[in-house]
Every structure is written in C-alpha cells, then in structure tokens.
Motif scaffolding. Structure first.
Motif, PDB file in Angstrom:
ATOM      1  N   SER A 158       0.813  -1.224   0.000  1.00 34.31           N
ATOM      2  CA  SER A 158       0.000   0.000   0.000  1.00 34.31           C
ATOM      3  C   SER A 158       0.847   1.275   0.000  1.00 34.31           C
ATOM      4  O   SER A 158       0.298   2.376   0.002  1.00 34.31           O
ATOM      5  CB  SER A 158      -0.918   0.011   1.233  1.00 34.31           C
ATOM      6  OG  SER A 158      -0.135   0.024   2.418  1.00 34.31           O
ATOM      7  N   GLN A 173      -2.197  -1.035  -3.712  1.00 26.80           N
ATOM      8  CA  GLN A 173      -3.650  -0.862  -3.592  1.00 26.80           C
ATOM      9  C   GLN A 173      -3.959  -0.040  -2.347  1.00 26.80           C
ATOM     10  O   GLN A 173      -3.116   0.125  -1.462  1.00 26.80           O
ATOM     11  CB  GLN A 173      -4.320  -2.239  -3.458  1.00 26.80           C
ATOM     12  CG  GLN A 173      -4.136  -3.137  -4.665  1.00 26.80           C
ATOM     13  CD  GLN A 173      -4.768  -4.505  -4.424  1.00 26.80           C
ATOM     14  OE1 GLN A 173      -4.312  -5.274  -3.591  1.00 26.80           O
ATOM     15  NE2 GLN A 173      -5.836  -4.794  -5.167  1.00 26.80           N
ATOM     16  N   SER A 174      -5.212   0.427  -2.254  1.00 24.19           N
ATOM     17  CA  SER A 174      -5.609   1.218  -1.081  1.00 24.19           C
ATOM     18  C   SER A 174      -5.861   0.289   0.106  1.00 24.19           C
ATOM     19  O   SER A 174      -6.160  -0.902  -0.064  1.00 24.19           O
ATOM     20  CB  SER A 174      -6.875   2.015  -1.386  1.00 24.19           C
ATOM     21  OG  SER A 174      -7.983   1.143  -1.436  1.00 24.19           O
TER      22      SER A 174
END
Ligand code: ZN
Length: 455
Positions: A158, A173-174
């Motif tokens: 992240s 990714q979030s």
C-alpha cells in the motif's frame, strides 16, 4: 473407507515426540489419517512396498512467492541485493495475471511435491492494477489439481514510491481495497478444521512497502477472523536503515508497536535481530521462517538459528520466492541451511536431524498446525519416501535421521503422499502430465518476460 499401506519400510523416521526411528515397520493410513505404525501386518486397498525406502514426514514450506517461478535466472538481477533486485523485478511483476499465477503455481508446487514437501505456504503480495482478481483463486486451483496442502495468503502493498515506499504505483492498492479483499478471501477459502487442505493467512509485504495503518488494521482483522499473520522482517540492513529513518526504531520495535508480535505471527528471514530481540521473540512465541538459500543469494546475512533454538524461538524452514532461490526444493534448503549453520556456529550448530525437525514440526508450529509434521497415529497421512538403492546414498545409512542435512538428497523423491493420497509415484507427479505441462508452460513464461521488456 480408503486405506493406504506403506509396507515393510526399511526405516521410518517419525519426528514424533519420542524421536522414534523404526525399522521393518508398517504404516497404515485410513481416510487420510495415520491409523497404525509398527511391526504388525496390515491390509489396505493400496499397498506400497517400502522395503528399500526411508519414510519421512512430509516437509512443510513456510515462506514462498510462487509467482516468481517465472522470473528465475534472469541475467539482469543476478548480482543485486534486495532493494535493487526488487526495483528491477517490480517492473516485470506488474504484468502478472491469473494465467501466469496459475502456471507458475503449478511449476513451483510441482517441484515442491517432488522434493518431499506436502504443505506449502505462499506469500502473494503483487496485485497489479487491472489484473487484481482471481490470483489467489488460481493458486488454490493449482494446489487442488496437484493434491498439495496449501496455506495461501492475501498479501498486500500500500506504500508506493510517491509516498516514500519502494514499489511503483502500478502494484499497490488502497487500505480499504486490501482489507475488503482479505476478508473475502478468508471467507471463501479458509478452513480451520483438523486435516484441512486450504487455509488463509494475512500477509502485508514488508515495512518498506506497506503503511503503518495497513499493518495495524491487518493485525486487527486477522485476529477478528481467526487467521495468522506473516510478513518479511529483519531481512537486510537496508530495511533496518529504512525503518530507523522513517519510524525512529528498530524493525522489531516498529512491528511490536503495531500489534505484530505473538504466537499467531511469523516473520520471513529474521536475520538482523540482536540478542534482546531474540529473547523477546521467544517470550512472545513470535516465529521465524529461515530461508538459507535466498539469504545467501541476496547476500542478506546469516540467521542466528542456533541461538534462536537455544532460546526457544519458533523456527521453520522456507525456500523463499523462486526468483531468489532459484528453485522450489525444500530438501536443498535443508542441506544448505545445515551447512551454513555449521560454518557460522561450529559445534553449537543445529544437527542434521535438528534441521529435519525445523522443516517438519518446526514449520508446522509456524502454520499453527498440530496435525502435520510428524508420523504418529492420529496425524495426517503426509509423508515422502526416498529409495535407498541410489549410488549417492551408498555408505550413508547409519543415521537416517540426520541424512537429509548431513548428506543431502539431490534426486527426486520416490513417493509423496498428502492426506493419504499418492501424489508423486516413482518420482513423477500423479495428477499432472509433466512432459505436456513443461511444453505448455514455457510459452506463457516467454510471453510474460517479452511483455515486460516491451513496457
Ligand atoms: Zn520473501
């Protein structure tokens, strides 16, 4: 009731609590579970004559990145240490998709089975933008086809370069996306029951590719869902420097501050811990997956296995990702690990048998399992057999317990059995046409590398 008999074994090394070694013994598996070990005659649906074989508990791999199987032996990265090596390979891994993950999982898991491994843990943390879905599904599909026990992980990254991390934007990714998908994968695949074939672990990649928030929230989610936690830690001095600069503390103190110590946590590598930190690992029962070949390949350092065992730190064995090994052969790591500790610790080093136990009972503990790792009544029917009619074993049979460490076994094993199912027979995978697979798999591998060169 399906039964399998391993008949008249030359030797059975049990790795049980009494460290028993039996000769001319029979081992009966009923419905996947060991029902008898001893001298009495038994009958079964299927019988394997083991009169020229040594039988060992199936090996358990506690750290791998199966997707890397397709980025082995790449000339450009052969002379790099971890951070440079990752920066070069992230660009290639950004082109991963479901098909590549499936083929590379079959390759790595197939090689593991042929070298005596019956349970594999995989740490998958690359979810490229646009190709995120179906990757863990592809791994379970490959494991089911081959018949190996798989603990997969929903890994994650992240923290991209623009936020001070190491990986490029395309592969992060979030936090919300990661946590939602983690819960989905656990719900879909995690089976906590005894003898289960599929389990799930939550495994953010490392302190330099994951935000503090994701580490903290992942630990909370894993404990809420009742699954285990895994990440890379104390692998290199570069990592230690990064954590010191960004968080003002050592990697272990940082992870401890985020809730990442305890008997449900194990780290890959654990090389650069000081004595006080090792004592803390023992006190909290936080485990370490020792990956000797990868540590040598990337010049990361030498894990203090002798001291860890003396202090009571849980330690298992792992091959690490295929791109830093560059194989999926736990027998090779067992031998190399034994030798590396001899070089490092001389007469304080673990024995060959100690290393077999790292790869069996030690690894089982890291995965939170008490039903695999030893051959005893009531344990899973997971084992492998080596044929002693082999020129490399002449004159070596005085100590079968230590043999895999001291002498090593470089050939393919004769048989591998998982949950009472024969999955390697006469040195060949039972559930995969190997010749056809090799011909089929090289094409997507070459397309994958070519695509990366074009980007
Ligand atoms: Zn790794």
């Amino acid at each position: 009731m399906a039964t399998l008999l391993i008949k008249n074994a030359q030797t059975i090394v049990t790795c049980d609590q009494q460290d028993r070694v039996l000769t001319q013994a029979n081992l009966l598996i009923k419905d996947g579970v060991i029902a008898y070990i001893g001298p009495q005659a038994q009958v079964a649906d299927r019988t394997i004559d083991a009169s020229h074989h040594i039988v060992y508990p199936g090996l358990i791999n506690t750290h791998h990145h199966l997707y890397q199987t397709f980025t082995r032996n790449l000339p450009a990265v052969q002379n790099m240490e971890l951070f440079d090596w990752l920066n070069a390979l992230y660009k290639i891994w950004a082109n991963l998709d479901q098909r590549i993950v499936y083929y590379s999982a079959l390759t790595g898991l197939g090689e593991l089975l042929k070298s005596g491994c019956t349970t594999a843990f995989d740490h998958h943390y690359v979810f490229p933008k646009g190709a995120e879905s179906g990757l863990i599904e592809a791994q379970f599909q490959a494991a089911t086809k081959l018949g190996i026990r798989l603990h997969a992980s929903r890994g994650s990254m992240s923290l991209s370069q623009k936020d001070g991390g190491l990986p490029p934007d395309r592969v992060v990714q979030s936090v919300d996306t990661i946590l939602a998908d983690s819960e989905r994968i656990v719900t879909k695949f995690h089976d906590p029951s005894r003898f289960s074939m599929h389990q799930v672990v939550l495994a953010p990649c490392s302190p330099f590719s994951v935000t503090s928030e994701l580490m903290r929230e992942t630990a909370k989610l894993a404990r809420h869902l009742g699954v285990r936690l895994h990440t890379h830690l104390a692998e290199t001095k570069d990592e230690e420097q990064y954590v010191l600069e960004h968080f003002g503390m050592s990697p272990l103190a940082y992870m401890d501050s985020l809730g990442w110590t305890g008997a449900d946590v194990w780290y890959a590598h654990g090389i650069h811990f000081n004595h006080e930190e090792l004592k803390y690992l023992a006190q909290t029962q936080t485990g370490v997956a020792h990956c000797p070949i990868s540590n040598m390949k990337l010049a990361s350092g030498i894990c203090q296995v002798a001291e860890m065992l003396r202090l009571g730190v849980p330690v298992g064995l792992g091959v690490d990702g295929s791109a830093s090994n560059d194989a999926s052969n736990l027998l090779a790591d067992l031998r190399v690990g034994f030798l590396m500790q001899r070089l490092n610790s001389s007469n304080q080093a673990p024995t060959g048998y100690d290393f077999l136990k790292l790869a069996t009972t030690g690894s089982a503990k890291l995965l939170g399992r008490d039903d695999i790792g030893a051959l005893a009544v009531g344990m899973a029917g997971d084992l492998f057999m080596i044929d002693t009619r082999n020129i490399s074993l002449v004159g070596t049979l005085r100590d079968p317990k230590a043999l895999l460490g001291t002498v090593g076994f470089a050939s393919t094993v004769a048989y591998t059995v998982v949950n009472g199912q024969v999955v390697v027979a006469d040195g060949q995978l039972v559930n995969l046409d190997e010749a056809k697979f090799v011909a089929d798999a090289n094409q997507p591998q070459q397309q994958f590398i070519a695509l990366s060169a074009a980007n």
